[in-house]
Design a protein around this motif. Structure first.
Motif, PDB file in Angstrom:
ATOM      1  N   UNK A 277       0.841  -1.194   0.000  1.00 20.11           N
ATOM      2  CA  UNK A 277       0.000   0.000   0.000  1.00 20.11           C
ATOM      3  C   UNK A 277       0.876   1.244   0.000  1.00 20.11           C
ATOM      4  N   UNK A 278       0.341   2.331  -0.545  1.00 19.99           N
ATOM      5  CA  UNK A 278       1.099   3.578  -0.570  1.00 19.99           C
ATOM      6  C   UNK A 278       1.336   4.090   0.843  1.00 19.99           C
ATOM      7  N   UNK A 279       0.347   3.917   1.720  1.00 13.93           N
ATOM      8  CA  UNK A 279       0.521   4.316   3.116  1.00 13.93           C
ATOM      9  C   UNK A 279       1.648   3.520   3.763  1.00 13.93           C
ATOM     10  N   UNK A 280       1.722   2.234   3.455  1.00 13.03           N
ATOM     11  CA  UNK A 280       2.790   1.401   3.996  1.00 13.03           C
ATOM     12  C   UNK A 280       4.164   1.824   3.503  1.00 13.03           C
ATOM     13  N   UNK A 281       4.246   2.233   2.237  1.00 14.47           N
ATOM     14  CA  UNK A 281       5.520   2.714   1.690  1.00 14.47           C
ATOM     15  C   UNK A 281       5.978   3.960   2.444  1.00 14.47           C
ATOM     16  N   UNK A 282       5.039   4.882   2.710  1.00 14.63           N
ATOM     17  CA  UNK A 282       5.373   6.090   3.453  1.00 14.63           C
ATOM     18  C   UNK A 282       5.820   5.762   4.876  1.00 14.63           C
ATOM     19  N   UNK A 283       5.152   4.783   5.511  1.00 18.97           N
ATOM     20  CA  UNK A 283       5.544   4.381   6.871  1.00 18.97           C
ATOM     21  C   UNK A 283       6.933   3.753   6.886  1.00 18.97           C
ATOM     22  N   UNK A 284       7.202   2.881   5.918  1.00 19.45           N
ATOM     23  CA  UNK A 284       8.494   2.188   5.871  1.00 19.45           C
ATOM     24  C   UNK A 284       9.641   3.166   5.660  1.00 19.45           C
ATOM     25  N   UNK A 285       9.435   4.129   4.768  1.00 21.49           N
ATOM     26  CA  UNK A 285      10.493   5.095   4.497  1.00 21.49           C
ATOM     27  C   UNK A 285      10.539   6.241   5.480  1.00 21.49           C
ATOM     28  N   UNK A 314      -0.147  11.492  -3.091  1.00 13.65           N
ATOM     29  CA  UNK A 314       0.953  11.744  -2.162  1.00 13.65           C
ATOM     30  C   UNK A 314       0.559  11.167  -0.808  1.00 13.65           C
ATOM     31  N   UNK A 315       1.507  10.524  -0.137  1.00 13.15           N
ATOM     32  CA  UNK A 315       1.277   9.958   1.194  1.00 13.15           C
ATOM     33  C   UNK A 315       2.359  10.474   2.124  1.00 13.15           C
ATOM     34  N   UNK A 316       1.958  10.915   3.318  1.00 13.89           N
ATOM     35  CA  UNK A 316       2.918  11.474   4.268  1.00 13.89           C
ATOM     36  C   UNK A 316       2.630  10.921   5.656  1.00 13.89           C
ATOM     37  N   UNK A 324       5.070   7.236  15.077  1.00 11.82           N
ATOM     38  CA  UNK A 324       4.170   7.491  13.955  1.00 11.82           C
ATOM     39  C   UNK A 324       2.778   6.977  14.302  1.00 11.82           C
ATOM     40  N   UNK A 325       1.769   7.829  14.114  1.00  9.79           N
ATOM     41  CA  UNK A 325       0.396   7.455  14.439  1.00  9.79           C
ATOM     42  C   UNK A 325      -0.374   6.946  13.228  1.00  9.79           C
ATOM     43  N   UNK A 326      -0.003   7.417  12.040  1.00 10.53           N
ATOM     44  CA  UNK A 326      -0.745   7.012  10.849  1.00 10.53           C
ATOM     45  C   UNK A 326      -0.192   7.686   9.618  1.00 10.53           C
ATOM     46  N   UNK A 327      -0.995   7.712   8.546  1.00  6.31           N
ATOM     47  CA  UNK A 327      -0.576   8.264   7.259  1.00  6.31           C
ATOM     48  C   UNK A 327      -1.717   9.083   6.670  1.00  6.31           C
ATOM     49  N   UNK A 328      -1.378  10.234   6.116  1.00  3.24           N
ATOM     50  CA  UNK A 328      -2.335  11.049   5.377  1.00  3.24           C
ATOM     51  C   UNK A 328      -2.084  10.834   3.890  1.00  3.24           C
ATOM     52  N   UNK A 329      -3.115  10.453   3.145  1.00  6.23           N
ATOM     53  CA  UNK A 329      -3.001  10.209   1.704  1.00  6.23           C
ATOM     54  C   UNK A 329      -3.942  11.167   0.968  1.00  6.23           C
TER      55      UNK A 329
END
Length: 573
Positions: A277-285, A314-316, A324-329
Motif C-alpha cells: 500500500x502507498x501508506x505502507x511505503x510512506x511508513x516504511x520510508x 501523495x502519502x505522508x 508514527x500514528x498514521x498516514x495522510x493520503x
C-alpha cells in the motif's frame, strides 16, 4: 533612328527607377512587418507577464506563440520526473478530436528529442526526422515543425511545440527568433507565477495551522479536528480524495478511520496491510511519497482497485517524537497534474499537526479517565462506608422491632422491608464492584460496562460523532462471561455498520439487564436499511442471539434510520 535611340535611353532610367521604387516599397513593407511583429512580440511578452496563476500563464504562452508565428497548432509540454511530460497543453485541436486521439503524449518520439536535446529545432517535414514516431489514429496531419525549450533560471521547465505554418509555408529563422524570445519571457513569467503560488500556499498553510491550534486548545473532539484537517488539505492541494489511515497497535495493519471525497467508501473503515500500500511505503520510508498513478503504481499491490479513476497521489506519515500514528493520503483524478513540490513541501509539518491532535486527544482521554476512576473510587467508598452501613443499621432495627409487633400483617410487611433492604445492599455491592473494576487490565478481562464504554470510544473516530450511551442493571455481575463477549461483538458490528452504511450523524445505545434478560439496542438517524443492506453482518448477529435462546429484531427508528434490538436470556450465571 536617332529618335528611337533617344526614347530608348529615356525609358531605361525610368525602368531602373521603377525597380528601385518597387524594391524600396518592399523594404518598407518588410520594415513595417518587422515593426508590427516586434510590436506584437512586445505585447505578447507583456501579456504573458501579467498573469500570476500558473495554469493560466501556461495557457497564455501557448496561445500567444501560435499567434506570433502564425501556426495552426501549438502545445506546451511540462517536463516531470524521469524526463517525461507530466503535463501537455495543446491549442488548435478540437475537443472532439482530442477525445478520439486518446491519451496525451508523454514525451516519446520527436517531442522527446527536445527533452533530450533542449535546443531550438526547426523542420520543414517533421515526419522525416529520425526521432519521429508517427501520429496516432484520428490525429490531424502536420508537416512543418518548430520547437524551443523554456528555461526557468537554469532548469528546463518544458518545451514549446508549434506545427503546421499557415499557408503551407515552413517556419523560418525569424519565427525561431521570435519564439525563442517569447520562451525567455515565458520562463520569467513561469518563475513569477511559481513564486506567487508558493507564497499563496504558505499563507494558506499558516492560516490552517492557526485554525487547528485554536481547535486543539479549545478541546474540539479529535474526530472533528481530523476531519477539518483533511478537508482543508484537500482544498489547498486541490485533491479529489483525502484519507487518514491510523496504525493498529501490535499489528502490521492500518485502519482507514477517515476518508473524504471521491470513492471514500472504498477506504473508510477498511483494514489494510502495510505491505503493498502507498501508506505502507510512506511508513516504511518515514518520509513523504509521491506517485503519478496510484492505481497503476507497482508498489501498490493490495487492492489497487480501491484507487480506480485516481492518478497522482501523495502519502505522508503522521508522527510526533513519540512515534508514527498514521498516514495522510491525498489523491487526484487520473489525468490531472501531479502534485508539485510547492504543494507537498508543507505536508510533513501539516501531518505532524494531525499526529499532535491525536496525541492530545489521547492525553485528554487519559486525564478524563483518571478523573473518572477517582470519582468512581470516591463514590464506591461513600457507598460502602455510608450507605451500606446505614442500610445495615436500618435492617437490624427493623428485625429487632419485630418482637414488639403482634399483628401478623404488620410482621409480614416488616419482613418484606428487611428483604428489600438485603436486596438493595446486594445491588449497591454489585455497583461498588463495577465502579472499582479498573480499565488498566485487558479489555476482555474487564466488566461488561467497561467493555461497552471502550467499544463505543474506539468507534468514535470512524463514526465522526459520539453516540449517547445508557446502561442499566447489574451488567457486571448478572451477565455471564460468554454472553458478555457476544454482546460486545454485537455492539461492535452494529457500530461498524453505522460507519460503513448509515451516513448517520447521531446514534443512541442502550444496554439493560432486567427480568432475567440482557437487552442491547442501537438506534441511528441514518438512511435506514434497504432490502439488500448489511445482510451478512445481520445474519451473524441473529445467529448469536439464537444460539443463546434470544432473538434479533430490526426496524425503523422513531426519527428514521435504523433501530436494532438484540436480547437474550441470562442463563447459567
Amino acid at each position: 533612328m536617332g529618335g528611337d535611340a533617344y526614347h530608348e535611353s529615356e525609358r531605361l532610367p525610368r525602368l531602373q527607377l521603377d525597380d528601385l521604387l518597387e524594391e524600396l516599397q518592399g523594404r518598407i513593407e518588410a520594415v513595417r512587418g518587422t515593426r508590427d511583429r516586434l510590436h506584437g512580440l512586445l505585447e505578447a511578452v507583456l501579456s504573458v507577464g501579467r498573469e500570476l496563476d500558473l495554469p493560466q500563464v501556461l495557457r497564455r504562452i501557448v496561445e500567444t506563440a501560435v499567434a506570433l508565428v502564425d501556426a495552426e497548432y501549438g502545445a506546451l509540454g511540462v517536463i516531470g520526473t524521469g524526463s517525461k511530460l507530466n503535463e501537455f497543453l495543446p491549442v488548435g485541436i478540437r475537443e472532439r478530436v482530442r477525445a478520439q486521439i486518446g491519451d496525451l503524449p508523454s514525451g516519446h518520439g520527436l517531442l522527446g528529442e527536445l527533452i533530450r536535446h533542449p535546443e531550438p529545432l526547426r523542420l520543414k517535414e517533421l515526419t522525416e526526422h529520425a526521432a519521429s514516431s508517427g501520429f496516432p489514429a484520428h490525429h490531424p496531419p502536420m508537416h512543418s515543425f518548430l520547437g524551443v525549450p523554456i528555461r526557468v533560471r537554469d532548469e528546463v521547465f518544458g518545451n514549446l511545440y508549434l506545427t503546421e505554418k499557415r499557408g503551407g509555408a515552413e517556419f523560418d529563422a525569424e519565427d525561431e527568433a521570435v519564439l525563442s524570445t517569447l520562451a525567455v519571457a515565458a520562463g520569467v513569467a513561469i518563475e513569477n507565477a511559481r513564486l506567487y503560488e508558493e507564497a499563496r500556499l504558505r499563507a494558506q498553510w499558516l492560516t490552517v495551522g492557526a485554525e487547528f491550534t485554536n481547535a486543539l486548545l479549545s478541546g474540539t473532539p479529535e474526530a472533528r479536528v481530523l476531519e477539518m484537517m483533511v478537508e482543508r488539505a484537500r482544498e489547498i492541494t486541490s485533491a479529489d480524495i483525502g484519507v487518514v489511515d491510523l496504525v493498529v497497535a501490535d499489528s502490521q495493519e492500518l485502519l482507514g478511520v477517515l476518508a473524504l471525497g471521491e470513492s471514500a467508501e472504498a477506504h473508510r473503515g477498511q483494514r489494510i496491510p502495510r505491505r503493498g500500500t502507498l501508506a505502507g511505503v510512506a511508513l516504511s520510508g518515514g518520509d513523504l511519497v509521491v506517485t503519478t498513478d496510484v492505481a497503476g503504481d507497482p508498489r501498490v499491490t493490495f487492492a489497487p482497485e480501491r484507487w480506480k479513476g485516481l492518478g497522482p497521489a501523495v502519502a505522508v506519515p503522521m508522527g510526533t517524537d513519540d512515534g508514527v500514528r498514521g498516514v495522510l493520503v491525498l489523491a487526484r483524478r487520473a489525468g490531472r497534474p501531479v502534485f508539485s513540490e510547492a504543494e507537498v513541501a508543507p505536508l510533513p509539518g501539516f501531518a505532524g499537526q494531525a499526529a499532535l491532535a491525536l496525541e492530545l486527544a489521547d492525553r485528554r482521554r487519559d486525564a478524563e479517565q483518571m478523573s473518572l476512576l477517582e470519582d468512581r473510587d470516591r463514590i464506591a467508598r461513600d457507598l460502602h462506608d455510608l450507605a451500606i452501613q446505614r442500610l445495615f443499621a436500618t435492617g437490624m432495627t427493623l428485625q429487632s422491632a419485630l418482637r414488639f409487633v403482634q399483628h401478623p400483617e404488620a410482621s409480614e410487611r416488616l419482613l418484606r422491608a428487611v428483604d428489600d433492604l438485603d436486596t438493595t445492599i446486594k445491588i449497591i455491592r454489585s455497583t461498588i464492584f463495577g465502579l472499582r473494576a479498573h480499565e488498566a487490565s485487558a479489555v476482555v478481562g474487564a466488566g461488561l460496562r467497561v467493555r461497552i464504554a471502550r467499544t463505543v470510544e474506539e468507534a468514535v473516530t470512524s463514526l465522526g460523532f459520539t453516540p449517547a450511551v445508557r446502561m442499566e442493571g447489574l451488567l457486571d455481575t448478572d451477565v455471564p462471561a460468554a454472553t458478555a463477549d457476544d454482546a460486545v461483538a454485537v455492539l461492535s458490528e452494529a457500530l461498524s455498520n453505522i460507519t460503513r452504511h448509515a451516513r448517520a450523524s447521531a446514534a443512541e445505545i442502550a444496554v439493560t439487564v432486567g427480568k432475567g434478560e440482557l437487552t442491547l439496542t442501537v438506534t441511528d438517524n441514518g438512511v435506514g436499511i434497504g432490502a439488500s443492506g448489511r445482510r451478512s453482518g445481520l445474519r451473524n448477529l441473529a445467529e448469536r442471539a439464537e444460539r443463546l435462546g434470544g432473538m434479533l429484531s430490526l426496524g425503523r427508528g422513531p426519527e428514521g434510520g435504523t433501530h436494532l434490538e438484540w436480547h437474550v436470556p441470562l442463563r447459567g450465571r
